[in-house]
Design a protein around this motif. Sequence first.
Motif, short mmCIF file in Angstrom:
data_model
loop_
_atom_site.label_atom_id
_atom_site.label_comp_id
_atom_site.label_asym_id
_atom_site.label_seq_id
_atom_site.Cartn_x
_atom_site.Cartn_y
_atom_site.Cartn_z
N LEU A 137 25.87 -52.26 2.11
CA LEU A 137 25.77 -53.67 2.53
C LEU A 137 26.32 -53.85 3.93
CD1 LEU A 137 26.83 -55.48 -0.77
CD2 LEU A 137 24.56 -55.42 0.24
N VAL A 166 23.78 -52.86 6.52
CA VAL A 166 22.75 -53.90 6.68
C VAL A 166 23.28 -55.02 7.58
CG1 VAL A 166 21.45 -55.68 5.46
CG2 VAL A 166 21.62 -53.38 4.49
N GLN A 211 21.93 -56.45 11.32
CA GLN A 211 21.60 -57.85 11.61
C GLN A 211 22.31 -58.33 12.87
OE1 GLN A 211 22.88 -59.72 8.05
NE2 GLN A 211 21.12 -59.07 6.85
N GLN A 224 21.88 -61.82 3.02
CA GLN A 224 22.73 -60.64 2.91
C GLN A 224 24.18 -61.00 2.59
OE1 GLN A 224 21.62 -57.68 2.67
NE2 GLN A 224 19.52 -58.28 3.15
N LYS A 242 24.47 -61.32 -1.00
CA LYS A 242 24.56 -60.01 -1.65
C LYS A 242 25.98 -59.44 -1.51
CE LYS A 242 19.71 -58.70 -0.98
NZ LYS A 242 18.78 -57.74 -0.35
#
Length: 420
Positions: free
Chosen positions: A159, A162, A166, A187, A190
């Motif tokens: 995570l 990710v 971004q 995200q 998440k």
Amino acid sequence: MALLSTEKILEYIPELFETGVSGTSSESSDIFKKLEKIVAFDNGFIYFVNPDSLQLKYVYKKDNAYKIDSVYNLSKNLKDFIFDKSGEILFSDSELIELLKTKEWDGQSFLLSKLTIKSTVFGIILLEKREKDFYKKEDLDALNAASSILSYVLKDKELSDVFKIQLKALKDGIVEKNNAYKIIKEQNEKILEADRVKNEFLANISHELRTPLNSILGFADILGTQLYGNLNSKQEEYVNDIKASGTHLLGMINEILDMSKLEANAMKVVKSRFWISRAVMEVSNLLMPLANKKNITINNEIPDDFEVFADYQKIQQILYNLVSNAIKYSPENDVIDIAVSANEEFFRIAVHDNGIGIDPKYHGKIFAKFVQLDNAYTKKESSTGLGLTITKELVELHDGKISIVSEVNNGSTFIVEIPF
């Protein structure tokens, strides 16, 4: 063979959660360095599970370079094996080993443990040893205990990657502002969900561990009374060691459980009226045996007693955490001062010691989760690194604030201010 018992791995929980992982094969990653303290192995591999294949993600291989993201297709039997087994001791002729091995592999014994989030398998840890029949059941138990924690570390890492992508997209202007906001929001949800799952895991494992540990402490107390037979001096010493170690471990478990409750907003404040001297004296008396071991005097300064409206148990816990810390990091034959005062707006509790002190550059970090300052003295004292974090959260639940005045080798004063 297993280097640590399954119970001992509990002490590595903070260290395992701080594990950093690197996908490079040219040098050993932090995750395998931590695993080497728990179970012996020559080479280690971590694969992520796709619907029909395994994908190599992390490698610790001393002799050869392995290509990260290599994909291995699974047969139906292997898919059932991966998704159904919680762990296994394997040998060189196993179907999975036949699939994954290369010409350079010379392993004879293998240990497999799955990586799961809420009973869903997303990967496997595979350890290799060159000796034949090397691994036993205790090795598998130790690896399973560690992998249950590392599952959350690896998911958090994915995570985090990710999220970094971004941020780079925003800086480079690759994604328009509105689309970027939408992606980041998704995200973040998440990430929050992953954090919630981790907190549930900590709460569950803490509950599961407290029950047998309380039984151990109870039976140790019964043995200590010698109601069922006299103990010789060595037996009495061992019983006392069990009680001391068990009490220390129970304190660590309680801290983890308290932290998970605070992060889940499940910690409730139940206020009542009580005299502040009562809370101070009870905590002082409770910690007196610990202070006596180091010949430390606890000096209570309450010029004028007064009544407060707060959560009695939580005010006690704030005092207990601060005073026990002061005892822990103070030299022998020292004095610890607990000073209480009040004005029209708030009451103040100040705990002062003459211990090792804290460099001002760390004052902003010591209240963060799992933070333990790195010096020779603190390394002697084991803890979860959650005590001050919990204290700060409990103070803020009362709309109060906590601060510190300290310098290296000049002691520390922790100051708590809570509004009336």
